[in-house]
Design a protein around this motif. Structure first.
Motif, PDB file in Angstrom:
ATOM      1  N   VAL A 152       0.866  -1.174   0.000  1.00 18.25           N
ATOM      2  CA  VAL A 152       0.000   0.000   0.000  1.00 18.25           C
ATOM      3  C   VAL A 152       0.907   1.229   0.000  1.00 18.25           C
ATOM      4  O   VAL A 152       1.675   1.445   0.937  1.00 18.25           O
ATOM      5  N   ALA A 153       0.846   2.011  -1.043  1.00 18.17           N
ATOM      6  CA  ALA A 153       1.782   3.115  -1.211  1.00 18.17           C
ATOM      7  C   ALA A 153       1.503   4.254  -0.246  1.00 18.17           C
ATOM      8  O   ALA A 153       0.383   4.453   0.219  1.00 18.17           O
ATOM      9  N   ILE A 154       2.578   4.998   0.041  1.00 15.41           N
ATOM     10  CA  ILE A 154       2.502   6.175   0.902  1.00 15.41           C
ATOM     11  C   ILE A 154       3.188   7.325   0.176  1.00 15.41           C
ATOM     12  O   ILE A 154       4.359   7.225  -0.207  1.00 15.41           O
ATOM     13  N   GLN A 155       2.444   8.396  -0.035  1.00 18.41           N
ATOM     14  CA  GLN A 155       3.012   9.598  -0.640  1.00 18.41           C
ATOM     15  C   GLN A 155       2.736  10.786   0.279  1.00 18.41           C
ATOM     16  O   GLN A 155       1.612  10.997   0.699  1.00 18.41           O
ATOM     17  N   MET A 156       3.790  11.556   0.585  1.00 20.02           N
ATOM     18  CA  MET A 156       3.650  12.713   1.466  1.00 20.02           C
ATOM     19  C   MET A 156       4.249  13.941   0.813  1.00 20.02           C
ATOM     20  O   MET A 156       5.302  13.862   0.162  1.00 20.02           O
ATOM     21  N   GLN A 157       3.576  15.079   1.014  1.00 20.50           N
ATOM     22  CA  GLN A 157       4.062  16.372   0.533  1.00 20.50           C
ATOM     23  C   GLN A 157       3.690  17.448   1.547  1.00 20.50           C
ATOM     24  O   GLN A 157       2.672  17.327   2.235  1.00 20.50           O
ATOM     25  N   THR A 158       4.510  18.462   1.629  1.00 19.14           N
ATOM     26  CA  THR A 158       4.149  19.610   2.472  1.00 19.14           C
ATOM     27  C   THR A 158       3.510  20.714   1.647  1.00 19.14           C
ATOM     28  O   THR A 158       3.025  21.698   2.192  1.00 19.14           O
ATOM     29  N   THR A 159       3.506  20.558   0.330  1.00 21.81           N
ATOM     30  CA  THR A 159       2.806  21.470  -0.569  1.00 21.81           C
ATOM     31  C   THR A 159       2.311  20.671  -1.751  1.00 21.81           C
ATOM     32  O   THR A 159       2.931  19.662  -2.131  1.00 21.81           O
ATOM     33  N   GLU A 160       1.204  21.088  -2.335  1.00 21.01           N
ATOM     34  CA  GLU A 160       0.654  20.356  -3.478  1.00 21.01           C
ATOM     35  C   GLU A 160       1.371  20.705  -4.786  1.00 21.01           C
ATOM     36  O   GLU A 160       1.106  20.099  -5.821  1.00 21.01           O
ATOM     37  N   LYS A 161       2.277  21.652  -4.721  1.00 17.06           N
ATOM     38  CA  LYS A 161       3.049  22.015  -5.906  1.00 17.06           C
ATOM     39  C   LYS A 161       4.063  20.921  -6.220  1.00 17.06           C
ATOM     40  O   LYS A 161       4.800  20.469  -5.345  1.00 17.06           O
TER      41      LYS A 161
END
Length: 332
Positions: free
Chosen positions: A167-176
């Motif tokens: 199950v993949a995990i993707q994290m960002q602090t901005t949607e850019k």
């Protein structure tokens, strides 16, 4: 043999999946999506996070079999496999361009037993850096059935199937999103899948997952105009801050000398072009050829064809003489 079942490939495949399962696996993995999930239920974690926070990630692992199972759960960092696809299995492969990886920030792996038809929630924590992330942090929950598997004897071969759920995990602090960027780190002879090849090491040095990449590549001997090797591919993908060896396979032995690699990679609006000289020395060529399956090139057996032809002619002449003698004897 480990059979991996993935819930996604995010931007590469956007099927909404409530849980990950496979026929024969005997267990399922379901993500419990938190409030900071972006874009609803995609079947994987796509999170907008804040610097310096401690993010909880929870999955439910359910044993659907009538026997107890021993299950191992780990968080892994994504990487690019040499087949040009994103990998999520545990790996020590790490690109020097990666400032931070998901596995560096996450809880340690855990192993536990599930009773028959039992489900259990498992929570891991990811400690985000105090500074904002540049681009994407990508990895996965990697869940394996550690129960001693039974061997399946098929056509006289013993095949052991073990299942892993991803199950993949993707994290960002901005949607850019940052733009991907490719480098050609090097070109060398090598072996891939037991085949001799020229290996072009391509690096995505940015924290950006991207897919839909097509590559057209050729290898030309210095001074020649006609390519010695060509290899085209499409539907390739690269994980953030990762590299892989793109192989141009050869069916004949590699020969020492100077060569040129010409490679063009395209992905959406992005295009990268490389033209690089490289040298194969005799020692490297011998080593690669020795460890590879090569087509055996045998010269056409002209001598045997000539001898066979002469024998046929001789037999024909003998037959003609025998026929003439019989004819002459018959007319007397």
């Amino acid at each position: 043999m480990i059979i991996i079942v993935a819930s996604l490939l995010m931007a590469l495949a956007g099927w909404p999946v409530a849980s990950v399962e496979a026929v024969g696996a005997g267990f399922t993995v379901t993500p419990q999506l938190p409030a900071n999930q972006v874009g609803g239920n995609k079947g994987y974690f796509d999170l907008l996070v804040k610097p310096g926070t401690r993010q909880a990630l929870t999955i439910t692992v359910a044993n659907q079999s009538a026997q107890p199972k021993t299950v191992k759960v780990a968080i892994t960092s994504a990487f690019t496999q040499d087949n040009g696809q994103v990998g999520y299995s545990p790996s020590s492969k790490r690109d020097p361009s990666a400032v931070v990886q998901l596995v560096d920030l996450a809880s340690a792996p855990v192993t536990f037993e599930l009773k028959a038809n039992e489900g259990r929630k498992v929570t891991f924590f990811v400690q985000l850096p105090d500074t904002p992330l540049k681009g994407q942090l990508l990895g996965s929950f990697y869940v394996t059935d550690e129960t001693a598997p039974a061997a399946d004897d098929q056509a006289g071969m013993s095949i052991t199937n073990r299942f892993a759920m991803v199950v993949a995990i993707q994290m960002q602090t901005t949607e850019k999103r940052v733009a991907p960027h490719l480098n050609l780190l090097g070109v060398k002879p090598g072996n891939q899948n037991d085949q001799a090849a020229v290996l072009a090491t391509l690096q995505n040095d940015q924290p950006r997952l991207f897919g839909g990449m097509a590559i057209k590549a050729s290898v030309t001997r210095d001074g020649d105009s006609k390519p010695l090797l060509t290899q085209d591919a499409d539907k390739l993908a690269m994980a953030p801050n990762s590299s892989f060896n793109y192989a141009l396979f050869t069916k004949t032995p590699l020969v020492a000398g100077k060569y040129w690699l010409t490679l063009t990679a395209t992905a959406g609006a992005y295009t990268w072009r490389f033209h690089r000289a490289f040298t194969i020395d005799a020692k490297a060529a011998a080593q690669v050829n020795k460890g590879a399956r090569l087509a055996v090139v045998r010269p056409f057996p002209w001598w045997w064809v000539l001898i066979g032809g002469l024998l046929l002619i001789a037999l024909g002449l003998l037959g003609l003489l025998f026929w003439r003698r019989k004819k002459d004897e018959g007319t007397k």
